[in-house]
Design a protein around this motif. Structure first.
Motif, PDB file in Angstrom:
ATOM      1  N   TRP A 109     -11.820   2.471 -21.147  1.00 44.00           N
ATOM      2  CA  TRP A 109     -11.581   2.384 -19.712  1.00 44.00           C
ATOM      3  C   TRP A 109     -11.048   3.731 -19.252  1.00 44.00           C
ATOM      4  N   ALA A 110     -11.747   4.391 -18.346  1.00 45.60           N
ATOM      5  CA  ALA A 110     -11.338   5.697 -17.815  1.00 45.60           C
ATOM      6  C   ALA A 110     -10.767   5.501 -16.416  1.00 45.60           C
ATOM      7  N   PHE A 111      -9.510   5.927 -16.217  1.00 43.65           N
ATOM      8  CA  PHE A 111      -8.808   5.747 -14.946  1.00 43.65           C
ATOM      9  C   PHE A 111      -8.724   7.074 -14.200  1.00 43.65           C
ATOM     10  N   TYR A 112      -9.329   7.119 -13.024  1.00 41.95           N
ATOM     11  CA  TYR A 112      -9.328   8.306 -12.169  1.00 41.95           C
ATOM     12  C   TYR A 112      -8.414   8.026 -10.981  1.00 41.95           C
ATOM     13  N   ALA A 113      -7.438   8.888 -10.759  1.00 44.10           N
ATOM     14  CA  ALA A 113      -6.512   8.678  -9.639  1.00 44.10           C
ATOM     15  C   ALA A 113      -5.644   9.912  -9.482  1.00 44.10           C
ATOM     16  N   PRO A 114      -5.153  10.134  -8.280  1.00 45.43           N
ATOM     17  CA  PRO A 114      -4.235  11.260  -8.093  1.00 45.43           C
ATOM     18  C   PRO A 114      -2.889  10.983  -8.767  1.00 45.43           C
ATOM     19  N   MET A 115      -2.131  12.036  -8.942  1.00 42.32           N
ATOM     20  CA  MET A 115      -0.781  11.921  -9.492  1.00 42.32           C
ATOM     21  C   MET A 115       0.026  10.938  -8.647  1.00 42.32           C
ATOM     22  N   GLY A 116       0.728  10.032  -9.310  1.00 42.34           N
ATOM     23  CA  GLY A 116       1.580   9.084  -8.610  1.00 42.34           C
ATOM     24  C   GLY A 116       0.879   7.839  -8.094  1.00 42.34           C
ATOM     25  N   ALA A 117      -0.383   7.669  -8.438  1.00 40.82           N
ATOM     26  CA  ALA A 117      -1.124   6.507  -7.947  1.00 40.82           C
ATOM     27  C   ALA A 117      -0.829   5.235  -8.736  1.00 40.82           C
ATOM     28  N   GLY A 118      -0.250   5.375  -9.910  1.00 43.76           N
ATOM     29  CA  GLY A 118       0.101   4.192 -10.690  1.00 43.76           C
ATOM     30  C   GLY A 118      -0.803   3.909 -11.874  1.00 43.76           C
ATOM     31  N   LYS A 119      -1.441   4.941 -12.414  1.00 40.95           N
ATOM     32  CA  LYS A 119      -2.313   4.744 -13.577  1.00 40.95           C
ATOM     33  C   LYS A 119      -1.539   4.142 -14.751  1.00 40.95           C
ATOM     34  N   THR A 120      -0.422   4.772 -15.101  1.00 42.66           N
ATOM     35  CA  THR A 120       0.371   4.298 -16.239  1.00 42.66           C
ATOM     36  C   THR A 120       0.923   2.907 -15.978  1.00 42.66           C
ATOM     37  N   THR A 121       1.368   2.649 -14.766  1.00 40.20           N
ATOM     38  CA  THR A 121       1.916   1.332 -14.417  1.00 40.20           C
ATOM     39  C   THR A 121       0.864   0.247 -14.567  1.00 40.20           C
ATOM     40  N   LEU A 122      -0.351   0.512 -14.111  1.00 43.35           N
ATOM     41  CA  LEU A 122      -1.432  -0.457 -14.237  1.00 43.35           C
ATOM     42  C   LEU A 122      -1.826  -0.639 -15.702  1.00 43.35           C
ATOM     43  N   LEU A 180     -12.881   3.510 -13.691  1.00 44.47           N
ATOM     44  CA  LEU A 180     -12.051   2.844 -12.689  1.00 44.47           C
ATOM     45  C   LEU A 180     -11.336   3.891 -11.834  1.00 44.47           C
ATOM     46  N   HIS A 181     -11.464   3.760 -10.529  1.00 42.20           N
ATOM     47  CA  HIS A 181     -10.861   4.709  -9.593  1.00 42.20           C
ATOM     48  C   HIS A 181      -9.762   4.007  -8.806  1.00 42.20           C
ATOM     49  N   ILE A 182      -8.620   4.674  -8.702  1.00 42.51           N
ATOM     50  CA  ILE A 182      -7.500   4.119  -7.940  1.00 42.51           C
ATOM     51  C   ILE A 182      -7.247   5.020  -6.741  1.00 42.51           C
ATOM     52  N   ASP A 183      -7.233   4.425  -5.566  1.00 41.45           N
ATOM     53  CA  ASP A 183      -6.887   5.132  -4.330  1.00 41.45           C
ATOM     54  C   ASP A 183      -5.529   4.643  -3.846  1.00 41.45           C
ATOM     55  N   ILE A 184      -4.761   5.557  -3.278  1.00 42.69           N
ATOM     56  CA  ILE A 184      -3.496   5.191  -2.654  1.00 42.69           C
ATOM     57  C   ILE A 184      -3.793   4.825  -1.210  1.00 42.69           C
ATOM     58  N   ILE A 185      -3.560   3.565  -0.847  1.00 44.33           N
ATOM     59  CA  ILE A 185      -3.788   3.098   0.520  1.00 44.33           C
ATOM     60  C   ILE A 185      -2.523   3.289   1.352  1.00 44.33           C
ATOM     61  N   SER A 186      -1.391   2.935   0.766  1.00 44.60           N
ATOM     62  CA  SER A 186      -0.078   3.108   1.397  1.00 44.60           C
ATOM     63  C   SER A 186       0.936   3.240   0.262  1.00 44.60           C
ATOM     64  N   PRO A 187       2.206   3.489   0.566  1.00 48.47           N
ATOM     65  CA  PRO A 187       3.184   3.632  -0.517  1.00 48.47           C
ATOM     66  C   PRO A 187       3.235   2.430  -1.471  1.00 48.47           C
ATOM     67  N   ASN A 188       2.882   1.250  -1.003  1.00 48.29           N
ATOM     68  CA  ASN A 188       2.954   0.062  -1.853  1.00 48.29           C
ATOM     69  C   ASN A 188       1.589  -0.583  -2.119  1.00 48.29           C
ATOM     70  N   GLN A 189       0.520  -0.039  -1.577  1.00 47.54           N
ATOM     71  CA  GLN A 189      -0.791  -0.666  -1.763  1.00 47.54           C
ATOM     72  C   GLN A 189      -1.780   0.306  -2.385  1.00 47.54           C
ATOM     73  N   ARG A 190      -2.581  -0.228  -3.322  1.00 46.71           N
ATOM     74  CA  ARG A 190      -3.608   0.548  -4.005  1.00 46.71           C
ATOM     75  C   ARG A 190      -4.944  -0.183  -3.930  1.00 46.71           C
ATOM     76  N   ARG A 191      -5.995   0.596  -4.112  1.00 49.19           N
ATOM     77  CA  ARG A 191      -7.353   0.037  -4.203  1.00 49.19           C
ATOM     78  C   ARG A 191      -7.936   0.530  -5.525  1.00 49.19           C
ATOM     79  N   ILE A 192      -8.490  -0.375  -6.292  1.00 47.33           N
ATOM     80  CA  ILE A 192      -9.156   0.009  -7.522  1.00 47.33           C
ATOM     81  C   ILE A 192     -10.611  -0.438  -7.427  1.00 47.33           C
ATOM     82  N   PHE A 193     -11.509   0.444  -7.860  1.00 45.31           N
ATOM     83  CA  PHE A 193     -12.935   0.125  -7.824  1.00 45.31           C
ATOM     84  C   PHE A 193     -13.645   0.843  -8.967  1.00 45.31           C
ATOM     85  N   THR A 194     -14.813   0.364  -9.303  1.00 45.08           N
ATOM     86  CA  THR A 194     -15.594   0.955 -10.388  1.00 45.08           C
ATOM     87  C   THR A 194     -16.715   1.818  -9.809  1.00 45.08           C
ATOM     88  N   SER A 195     -17.172   2.724 -10.659  1.00 50.58           N
ATOM     89  CA  SER A 195     -18.324   3.539 -10.239  1.00 50.58           C
ATOM     90  C   SER A 195     -19.387   3.493 -11.315  1.00 50.58           C
TER      91      SER A 195
END
Length: 135
Positions: free
Chosen positions: A27-40, A120-135
């Motif tokens: 599983w490859a996780f793409y996301a900016p720093m602080g998006a919550g990759k490790t947390t997820l 798997l791509h993670i986008d930061i929607i707001s400080p408490n909300q994320r969106r994850i999607f596949t490509s």
């Protein structure tokens, strides 16, 4: 597939991702720093039965966890320069030897990812909300 989630929904998202993608070994996780990759990834590992505290392997490059007779690897390629360095570090070989491998910053060495990788791509929607999607 796309999921919108908040921190308090991590367990449910981890369950949904495991059900949807458990047959993918990498599983490859793409996301900016602080998006919550490790947390997820920690939530996914916990749902898969990991008892250890899951932390980011930024400096060690890789942490391994044993669950029964399965091996789960968590890699962080942030400090990797390119595919050659990743291969020399044994990361490509490790992906082939473990049951599941979760990778942060896979864009650092994309050519060593096996063809059956789920991206798997993670986008930061707001400080408490994320969106994850596949490509």
């Amino acid at each position: 597939m796309e999921y919108l989630y908040t921190l308090d929904q991590l367990e449910q998202v981890a369950d949904q991702l495991i059900r949807a993608y458990q047959h993918y070994p990498v599983w490859a996780f793409y996301a900016p720093m602080g998006a919550g990759k490790t947390t997820l990834i920690a939530a996914i590992c916990k749902k898969m039965g990991v008892q250890d505290h899951v932390t980011s392997p930024t400096f060690s490059l890789m942490n391994e966890y044993i669950v029964g007779n399965k091996v789960i690897s968590h890699m962080d390629w942030y400090r990797i320069e390119d595919e050659l360095e990743a291969s020399r570090a044994g990361l490509a070989a490790t992906m082939e030897q473990v049951d599941h491998c979760f990778i942060e910053w896979p864009e650092k060495a994309p050519r060593i990812l096996p063809p059956d990788t789920i991206h798997l791509h993670i986008d930061i929607i707001s400080p408490n909300q994320r969106r994850i999607f596949t490509s």
